[in-house]
Each structure stands twice: as structure tokens, then as C-alpha cells.
Design a protein around this motif. Structure first.
Motif, short mmCIF file in Angstrom:
data_model
loop_
_atom_site.label_atom_id
_atom_site.label_comp_id
_atom_site.label_asym_id
_atom_site.label_seq_id
_atom_site.Cartn_x
_atom_site.Cartn_y
_atom_site.Cartn_z
N ASP A 90 0.81 -1.22 0.00
CA ASP A 90 0.00 0.00 0.00
C ASP A 90 0.85 1.27 0.00
OD1 ASP A 90 -2.27 -1.72 0.29
OD2 ASP A 90 -1.81 -1.85 2.42
N ASN A 94 -4.67 -10.69 -4.12
CA ASN A 94 -4.58 -10.06 -2.80
C ASN A 94 -4.10 -8.62 -2.93
OD1 ASN A 94 -2.09 -10.98 -3.72
ND2 ASN A 94 -1.32 -11.57 -1.71
N ALA A 95 -3.55 -8.26 -4.09
CA ALA A 95 -3.06 -6.90 -4.30
C ALA A 95 -4.24 -5.97 -4.57
CB ALA A 95 -2.12 -6.88 -5.49
N GLY A 96 -4.04 -4.72 -4.28
CA GLY A 96 -5.06 -3.73 -4.60
C GLY A 96 -4.37 -2.48 -5.09
N GLY A 127 -4.22 -12.69 9.45
CA GLY A 127 -4.96 -11.54 8.93
C GLY A 127 -4.82 -11.50 7.42
N THR A 128 -4.96 -12.65 6.77
CA THR A 128 -4.78 -12.71 5.31
C THR A 128 -5.94 -12.00 4.61
OG1 THR A 128 -6.07 -14.71 4.88
CG2 THR A 128 -3.78 -15.04 5.55
N LEU A 136 6.50 -7.91 3.75
CA LEU A 136 5.58 -9.06 3.69
C LEU A 136 6.25 -10.22 2.95
CD1 LEU A 136 2.25 -7.19 2.81
CD2 LEU A 136 2.76 -8.32 4.98
N THR A 182 3.08 -12.45 3.47
CA THR A 182 2.36 -13.13 2.41
C THR A 182 3.20 -14.34 2.00
OG1 THR A 182 1.12 -12.82 0.35
CG2 THR A 182 3.29 -11.75 0.47
N GLY A 196 -3.41 -6.11 8.60
CA GLY A 196 -3.23 -7.47 9.12
C GLY A 196 -2.36 -7.46 10.37
N ARG A 241 -10.30 -3.16 5.04
CA ARG A 241 -9.89 -3.08 6.44
C ARG A 241 -9.13 -1.78 6.71
NH1 ARG A 241 -6.56 -8.48 7.34
NH2 ARG A 241 -5.99 -8.04 5.18
P1 IMP Z 1 -2.28 -13.01 2.06
O1 IMP Z 1 -1.35 -12.43 1.04
O2 IMP Z 1 -3.72 -12.84 1.69
O3 IMP Z 1 -1.92 -14.41 2.45
O4 IMP Z 1 -2.10 -12.14 3.40
C1 IMP Z 1 -0.93 -12.19 4.19
C2 IMP Z 1 -0.58 -10.82 4.76
O5 IMP Z 1 -0.23 -9.94 3.69
C3 IMP Z 1 -1.73 -10.14 5.50
O6 IMP Z 1 -1.16 -9.38 6.56
C4 IMP Z 1 -2.32 -9.19 4.46
O7 IMP Z 1 -2.97 -8.09 5.06
C5 IMP Z 1 -1.06 -8.76 3.74
N1 IMP Z 1 -1.30 -8.36 2.36
C6 IMP Z 1 -1.53 -9.16 1.30
N2 IMP Z 1 -1.66 -8.44 0.18
C7 IMP Z 1 -1.50 -7.15 0.53
C8 IMP Z 1 -1.47 -5.93 -0.22
O8 IMP Z 1 -1.62 -5.88 -1.45
N3 IMP Z 1 -1.25 -4.80 0.51
C9 IMP Z 1 -1.03 -4.83 1.84
N4 IMP Z 1 -1.03 -5.93 2.58
C10 IMP Z 1 -1.25 -7.09 1.92
#
Ligand code: IMP
Length: 430
Positions: free
Chosen positions: A13, A38-40, A128-129, A228, A239, A274, A303
Motif C-alpha cells: 500500500d 490479494n493486491a489492490g 490476517g490474510t 511481507l 504473504t 493485518g 480493512r
Molecule cells: P495473504 O497475502 O492474503 O496471504 O495475506 C498475508 C498478509 O499480507 C496479511 O497481513 C495481508 O494483510 C497482507 N497483504 C496481502 N496483500 C497485501 C497488499 O496488497 N497490501 C497490503 N497488505 C497485503
């Protein structure tokens, strides 16, 4: 020709979407090399907001090739939902402007189930995934039981892959109190989406190597952030991919010698979504103010992000590991109006000073940041397009960051609008 890798140097972010979009104007090819939906990444172009999760940010520009590399974990249903959403905003996506690595592993509904079941079972110690199935999909890749894009082209191969996959997942699900997988349903779903997905499938490594030889400029778009990273992040609160620059090579098939510039995206303060350690986290009015001014809510999950002061120790560490040549400093304008700003310049743990974050979780839990105070500024920096438009105190803050992280500023971003950017060094310059 200099190819550029963009990576987030904090916990994600950092504002990568805008910078990648800005750079993609100069690039011919834009490739994602790790992570998944999972990216935004939020882009604001002429006031219109585009939200991307899986597609490379360059997709919104005409005449560019967007690439999803083998290092990405790909949810085909999420992909086509995103493609449809962008089509409704007038962005046409076809194999003319998008290609997907044949060897990219898929995220399936069973990965999302497992992600959720594990998080529920973990209670207070949950990661907190984002719940997108990222971790379980990478586990299956490394466990040699993933279904990859190319497997969808042959029913016999698909059946063999499904057998292997379900032999692992069904007992696992049983242990977590979930029903076994409906194999026929999953198989039908996969065969239904196969022709759509296969239309985009390419030997990405080969196309990119040909592109490089032809002198095309390639931009590698990292997702999430360095802290991460599965190896160098705040494990296990990370991640499941390598988020460092080195992954650009193995996640696409273009060797490291083809990379000319590593650009680290760095937010002028720190945020995290997370669970997990966050030494400079603020649980007070200043933290609240950063969150409100910076609109710090997750693009994917909505979140609230945790906010804190700039941590020069962590950014120095991640810039070193990724071999960052220059940073893009973002969201400086969020700091407008603070009387004083703090920068973390070191840590103290049990009376001992540290110039890096130690790996041991027990030590990380006891970190006390050592702060340096700097004078804030009350003028607005929002929308500044030259150094001359910045107050002296803001320039001092930026210069101090450069000194502490041992890395120069290449770009400075002063608003979400793509043109509100100060260019110091062009990462694509030879
Ligand atoms: P996962 O990638 O969904 O397994 O999440 C694992 C951790 O990475 C968690 O703390 C998520 O909040 C964080 N996370 C995953 N993708 C992003 C992103 O694009 N931006 C920020 N945090 C992320």
C-alpha cells in the motif's frame, strides 16, 4: 535498454499503482511477477478511479502489453470478473494486450476455503490474510500438486492433477471439519473456463526474452511490500511470495542481467494491514490523523490500515535486500499540517541498540523505536510538481529520509493524480 522493477519497500500500500501507471507510459510491456488478487492497486486517471487486483496496472493504457508471469498465483474466475469490470469502464482486454504464463499455478475455490478455515482455527494468532487463497495456492505449487494454466488444455493431464491435488486436500479438509471436494463440480468448472483462459496463455519467458532483444522496455510490477516477503518479512505475518526485486526474474523468466533499475516505492510514513510487528505504530491522535488524511483503508478487504511514523531502519533494510537504485516517495502531502514529525532511526531492545530489525520474534516484540524529531510544515504540498513548490521543511524531511535509507529519491508523488509527480531520475534512462 534499462528495464525497471518496481517493488514496495514497506508493508504494501505504498502507492505502487500510481507510480507503475506513470512509468507504464514509458514502457512497452508491464509484467506482474508475484502475488495474486490479494493486491489492490488504485489508479486515478483524469479523475476516473480504476481498481486493479490481478491485472498489471499498465492494462489501462492503450498500446501496452500486460503480462501475468509464472510467479503469480492466478484465480481465473477473479481474473474474468476483473476483466469484465474494466470493460464496463471502457478498457478493452483481449489476447492483444494481455498474456498469461502457461506455467502459472491456479488459485481454486479450495484454496480460499483452506485460507479461511486456517484463519478461523488460528483465532488470535491469525495472520490476517486477505482470504484470497494465496498461501494455500503457493503451498500447492511448491508441493508439486498445483494445477497450472497449461494443464487445462488436456483432460487426461487435468484428471491426473486433480487426483494428486485432492489426495492432499480431502484429508486436510477432514481434519479441519470441512466436506470433501466435489471433484466433478471442480472439474466441470475448470473445463468451462479453460478455453477462455487458454486464449491468453503464452510461453511468457520466451516472449519477454524476444521483447528484450527487440529493445522493448519492460516494467516489472511488484505487489504487496518487502516486509511481507516470505523470507525477509516479519514472518510468519507475511504473504506467501517473494516480494523482493529478485522475484521479477524467476517470476517471469527474464534473467537478472536484463534488469537495469530497481525502484522502491516508499510512503512518507508507515502503514500495515493485518497482524504482526510494527515498531513505529501509533495508537493516538497522530495515527488517527495519518489514517484519515491518507485514506488508509485496504483496497481489497476494506480493512482499516494501522498507521505510524516513517521507519528508516526498515526501509534501509528492504532497499538493501532488493538492491533499490532509487525510491519513489509517495503521500508526502498526508504529512502537511503536523507541527513535528518523527522518523525512526534505530531500535533499542533490552538496552541494546540495533541498526536493523532482528529476525527473532521474541526480540521483535520488544523493539522500542529511537526517534529523531523534525519540524513539520503547514503549507500544502498536495499537487506540487517541482521542488520549488515544496516548503523548506518538507524538502529537509525528504533529504533526511534519503540520508537515513542510503538511497536517493528518483520520484516524488504529491497526490493520487498521475501528473502530480516530481521526476528527479528517470528509471528508464540508460
Ligand atoms: P495473504 O497475502 O492474503 O496471504 O495475506 C498475508 C498478509 O499480507 C496479511 O497481513 C495481508 O494483510 C497482507 N497483504 C496481502 N496483500 C497485501 C497488499 O496488497 N497490501 C497490503 N497488505 C497485503
Amino acid at each position: 535498454m534499462a528495464n525497471v522493477v518496481v517493488v514496495g519497500a514497506q508493508w504494501g500500500d505504498e502507492g505502487k499503482g500510481k507510480i507503475v501507471d506513470w512509468l507504464s507510459e514509458r514502457a512497452d510491456v508491464i509484467a506482474r511477477f508475484q502475488g495474486g488478487h490479494n493486491a489492490g492497486h488504485t489508479l486515478v486517471i483524469d479523475g476516473e478511479v480504476f481498481k486493479l487486483s490481478l491485472l498489471p496496472s499498465g492494462i489501462v493504457r492503450k498500446g501496452k502489453m500486460a503480462v501475468i508471469g509464472n510467479g503469480v498465483v492466478l484465480d481465473p474466475w477473479a481474473l474474468f470478473t476483473e476483466i469484465d469490470k474494466l470493460a464496463a469502464q471502457g478498457v478493452a482486454i483481449s489476447p492483444e494486450n494481455l498474456m498469461i504464463a502457461e506455467n502459472a499455478p491456479l488459485i481454486l475455490p479450495l484454496h480460499q476455503d483452506l485460507d479461511r478455515l486456517r484463519e478461523e482455527a488460528a483465532g488470535a494468532s491469525k495472520i490476517g490474510t486477505t482470504g484470497r487463497g494465496i498461501g494455500p495456492a503457493y503451498e500447492d505449487k511448491v508441493g508439486r500438486r498445483a494445477i497450472r494454466v497449461a494443464d487445462l488444455g488436456d483432460e487426461e493431464t487435468l484428471d491426473a492433477r486433480l487426483d494428486r491435488l485432492l489426495a492432499h486436500h480431502d484429508p486436510l479438509r477432514k481434519g479441519l471439519g470441512a466436506e470433501p471436494i466435489d471433484r466433478a463440480e471442480l472439474r466441470a468448472k475448470l473445463l468451462e473456463i479453460a478455453p477462455k483462459l487458454l486464449a491468453y496463455a503464452q510461453p511468457v519467458w520466451k516472449v519477454l526474452n524476444d521483447d528484450r532483444r527487440a529493445g522493448k522496455r519492460i516494467l516489472f510490477e511488484g505487489a504487496q511490500g518487502s516486509l511481507l516477503d516470505i523470507d525477509f518479512g516479519t514472518y510468519p505475518y507475511v504473504t506467501s511470495s517473494t516480494t523482493m526485486s529478485g522475484m521479477a526474474s524467476t517470476g517471469t523468466g527474464l534473467g537478472p542481467s536484463s534488469i537495469g533499475f530497481v525502484l522502491g516505492i516508499v510512503k512518507a510514513y508507515t502503514t500495515r494491514v493485518g497482524s504482526g510487528p510494527f515498531p513505529t505504530e501509533l495508537d493516538d491522535a497522530d495515527g488517527q490523523r495519518l489514517g484519515e488524511r491518507g485514506h488508509e483503508f485496504g483496497t481489497v478487504t476494506g480493512r482499516k490500515r494501522r498507521c505510524g511514523w516513517f521507519d528508516a531502519v526498515l526501509v534501509r533494510q528492504t532497499c538493501a535486500i532488493s538492491g533499490v537504485n532509487g525510491i519513489a516517495l509517495t503521500k508526502l502531502d498526508v504529512l502537511d499540517g503536523f507541527d513535528t514529525l518523527k522518523i525512526c532511526v534505530g531500535y533499542e531492545i533490552d538496552g541494546k541498540k540495533y541498526d536493523h530489525l532482528p529476525t527473532a520474534a521474541a526480540l521483535q516484540a520488544k523493539v522500542t523505536p529511537i526517534y529523531e524529531e523534525m519540524e513539520g510544515w503547514h503549507e500544502s504540498t498536495q499537487g506540487a510538481r517541482s521542488w520549488a513548490q515544496l516548503p523548506a521543511a518538507a524538502i529537509k524531511y525528504v533529504r533526511r529520509i534519503e540520508e537515513l535509507i542510503q538511497c536517493p529519491v528518483a520520484l516524488l508523488s504529491t497526490s493520487p493524480e498521475r501528473d502530480d509527480t516530481i521526476l528527479v531520475t528517470d528509471p528508464f534512462a540508460d
